[in-house]
Scaffold this motif. Structure first.
Motif, PDB file in Angstrom:
ATOM      1  N   ALA B 135       0.836  -1.207   0.000  1.00  0.00           N
ATOM      2  CA  ALA B 135       0.000   0.000   0.000  1.00  0.00           C
ATOM      3  C   ALA B 135       0.869   1.254   0.000  1.00  0.00           C
ATOM      4  CB  ALA B 135      -0.924  -0.007   1.213  1.00  0.00           C
ATOM      5  N   ARG B 136       1.958   1.207   0.801  1.00  0.00           N
ATOM      6  CA  ARG B 136       2.842   2.368   0.848  1.00  0.00           C
ATOM      7  C   ARG B 136       3.536   2.574  -0.496  1.00  0.00           C
ATOM      8  NH1 ARG B 136       6.466   0.920   5.657  1.00  0.00           N
ATOM      9  NH2 ARG B 136       5.099  -0.823   6.093  1.00  0.00           N
ATOM     10  N   LEU B 137       3.979   1.473  -1.109  1.00  0.00           N
ATOM     11  CA  LEU B 137       4.668   1.565  -2.402  1.00  0.00           C
ATOM     12  C   LEU B 137       3.726   2.099  -3.488  1.00  0.00           C
ATOM     13  CD1 LEU B 137       7.138   1.113  -4.188  1.00  0.00           C
ATOM     14  CD2 LEU B 137       6.447  -1.279  -4.451  1.00  0.00           C
ATOM     15  N   ASP B 160      -2.353  -1.996   8.160  1.00  0.00           N
ATOM     16  CA  ASP B 160      -2.137  -1.696   9.573  1.00  0.00           C
ATOM     17  C   ASP B 160      -2.207  -0.185   9.834  1.00  0.00           C
ATOM     18  OD1 ASP B 160       1.151  -0.909   9.663  1.00  0.00           O
ATOM     19  OD2 ASP B 160       0.386  -2.010   7.923  1.00  0.00           O
ATOM     20  N   PRO B 161      -2.597   0.187  11.072  1.00  0.00           N
ATOM     21  CA  PRO B 161      -2.747   1.604  11.419  1.00  0.00           C
ATOM     22  C   PRO B 161      -1.477   2.423  11.185  1.00  0.00           C
ATOM     23  CG  PRO B 161      -3.645   0.222  13.162  1.00  0.00           C
ATOM     24  CD  PRO B 161      -3.005  -0.695  12.175  1.00  0.00           C
ATOM     25  N   ALA B 162      -0.307   1.839  11.443  1.00  0.00           N
ATOM     26  CA  ALA B 162       0.937   2.596  11.265  1.00  0.00           C
ATOM     27  C   ALA B 162       1.131   2.964   9.795  1.00  0.00           C
ATOM     28  CB  ALA B 162       2.128   1.794  11.776  1.00  0.00           C
ATOM     29  N   SER B 163       0.828   2.025   8.902  1.00  0.00           N
ATOM     30  CA  SER B 163       0.949   2.311   7.466  1.00  0.00           C
ATOM     31  C   SER B 163      -0.070   3.347   7.031  1.00  0.00           C
ATOM     32  CB  SER B 163       0.753   1.036   6.631  1.00  0.00           C
ATOM     33  OG  SER B 163       1.849   0.173   6.782  1.00  0.00           O
ATOM     34  N   ARG B 164      -1.284   3.229   7.587  1.00  0.00           N
ATOM     35  CA  ARG B 164      -2.325   4.198   7.245  1.00  0.00           C
ATOM     36  C   ARG B 164      -1.871   5.611   7.602  1.00  0.00           C
ATOM     37  NH1 ARG B 164      -6.478   0.401   9.034  1.00  0.00           N
ATOM     38  NH2 ARG B 164      -6.873   1.521  10.964  1.00  0.00           N
ATOM     39  N   GLU B 165      -1.294   5.706   8.802  1.00  0.00           N
ATOM     40  CA  GLU B 165      -0.821   6.995   9.294  1.00  0.00           C
ATOM     41  C   GLU B 165       0.250   7.572   8.366  1.00  0.00           C
ATOM     42  OE1 GLU B 165      -1.069   9.027  13.299  1.00  0.00           O
ATOM     43  OE2 GLU B 165      -2.369   7.779  12.123  1.00  0.00           O
ATOM     44  N   LEU B 168      -1.213   8.750   4.976  1.00  0.00           N
ATOM     45  CA  LEU B 168      -1.912  10.035   5.051  1.00  0.00           C
ATOM     46  C   LEU B 168      -0.937  11.179   5.274  1.00  0.00           C
ATOM     47  CD1 LEU B 168      -5.120   9.092   7.016  1.00  0.00           C
ATOM     48  CD2 LEU B 168      -5.005  10.067   4.720  1.00  0.00           C
ATOM     49  N   GLU B 169       0.082  10.915   6.102  1.00  0.00           N
ATOM     50  CA  GLU B 169       1.074  11.939   6.396  1.00  0.00           C
ATOM     51  C   GLU B 169       1.808  12.368   5.121  1.00  0.00           C
ATOM     52  OE1 GLU B 169       4.499  11.653   9.420  1.00  0.00           O
ATOM     53  OE2 GLU B 169       2.754  10.699  10.354  1.00  0.00           O
ATOM     54  N   SER B 170       2.215  11.387   4.306  1.00  0.00           N
ATOM     55  CA  SER B 170       2.949  11.784   3.104  1.00  0.00           C
ATOM     56  C   SER B 170       2.010  12.372   2.060  1.00  0.00           C
ATOM     57  CB  SER B 170       3.775  10.635   2.527  1.00  0.00           C
ATOM     58  OG  SER B 170       3.025   9.477   2.506  1.00  0.00           O
TER      59      SER B 170
END
Lengths: 125, 233
Positions: B135-137, B160-165, B168-170
């Motif tokens: 998802a991040r990639l 996972d919540p950390a990846s979601r965060e 959204l941050e980027s």
């Protein structure tokens, strides 16, 4: 500035409230420059459009002024400070009364509680 | 005030046995982050795919008001699909080179910068990445382009919540409201709520409610999340 956002209330209004609080607490004073919109958006982790709207509203309400090419500044005007303090005091009183009513106190009771508290403070001084 | 970057009118699309879009009318404001919310099967993905030119409509109009009409439409829309569309046998580095060849506006420097922020490494094989890493990639590959319109279909789903965060941050950190508009279809409204400028509620191929997020909050005294509970009752 770190804001705990309440999602049920316009976010740009919460940004404005936070800036007002900083003014009242003396962290920002008349004539001070506000951070750039982009910078503030990153700092408090909101959409830059939200900060833009907050700045635009503050300008319309006469709180800040934008100088072309220089940035946004807190208006150098004592009347503005007086107004902000008045407004925040009104909100604080209204919140307090709401809470007392929700605890089941009647008008007269609330007033006497306030008087007792003020008197105790005087005695302690 | 802002113009509309996309104007959709009377958009219809039928799949065998289901009318996915029943004559949708909506405007996507320019320079804003628009959230499209709605349950599965509401027609969100179908609409986004039609806007992106990935599937054809049956009826209706989609006007895209681009600044630079010289470029091909596909160069101005960066689409992030809900599915994992990445080639599993490639490494991240190969995937980045592949995107560089595909899209004129792809910046490998930007991609490298974002990889760092997202805790990914060039030599990692896509086959070995977790769901959150994929998802991040996917987001990195979209954000590394300078397309006028970013369309993200469920970029936060099932991770996972950390990846979601991080995502959204980027997304918000890179968002260039002067030159860019973002459309975000999402179920994960809790994290996304504070970043949305404009919200569109969709169900069963129709628009139920739309408006500026802060104006809706002021008018209804409720969060967007609470409104979702109400609208989709």
């Amino acid at each position: 500035m770190d804001i705990d956002f309440n999602a049920a209330y316009p976010i740009y209004e919460q940004v404005i409230d936070e800036i007002k609080k900083e003014i009242v607490r003396g962290e920002l004073s008349a004539g001070d420059k506000l951070p750039s919109q982009r910078k503030l958006a990153r700092k408090i982790d909101v959409n830059p459009n939200t900060v833009q709207r907050a700045y635009r509203e503050m300008e319309q309400r006469g709180l800040v002024e934008t100088k072309r090419g220089k940035g946004t500044f807190i208006k150098d005007d004592d009347q503005v400070m007086v107004e902000i303090k008045k407004e925040m005091a009104a909100t604080a009183v209204s919140n307090f009364i709401d809470e007392m009513i929700s605890l089941g106190f009647e008008k007269e009771n609330i007033l006497s509680k306030v008087e007792t508290n003020l008197k105790r403070r005087d005695d302690n001084e | 005030m802002n113009e509309n970057i996309i104007e959709v009118s009377n958009l219809k699309k039928k799949f065998p046995g289901v009318q996915a879009l029943k004559g949708v009318n909506l405007n996507i404001p320019e320079g804003m982050i628009t959230g499209i919310v709605g349950p599965n099967g509401s027609g969100k993905s179908t609409m986004l795919k039609i806007i992106s030119g990935l599937i054809v409509k049956d009826e209706g109009q989609v006007n895209i008001n681009r600044k630079n009409k010289q470029r091909h439409l596909m160069q101005d829309i960066a689409f992030l699909p809900e599915i994992n569309h990445l080639y599993r046998w490639m490494t991240i580095s190969e995937m980045i080179r592949f995107h560089e060849d595909q899209f004129l506006d792809f910046s490998p420097e930007k991609a490298n910068e974002l990889l760092d922020f997202m805790n990914l490494k060039l030599e990692q094989k896509i086959n070995n990445l977790s769901k959150g890493m994929v998802a991040r990639l996917k987001l990195i590959l979209v954000l590394s382009r300078s397309a006028e319109i970013l369309i993200l279909d469920e970029p936060l789903a099932g991770i996972d919540p950390a990846s979601r965060e991080r995502i959204l941050e980027s997304l918000i950190g890179e968002f260039d409201s002067a030159n860019q508009s973002i459309i975000l279809a999402t179920h994960e409204i809790i994290e996304a709520e504070r970043f949305l400028d404009h919200v569109i509620f969709m169900e069963a191929g129709e628009i139920l409610l739309e408006g500026n997020a802060d104006d809706l909050r002021a008018e209804k005294g409720k969060s967007i999340r609470e409104l979702i509970g109400e609208v989709f009752e």
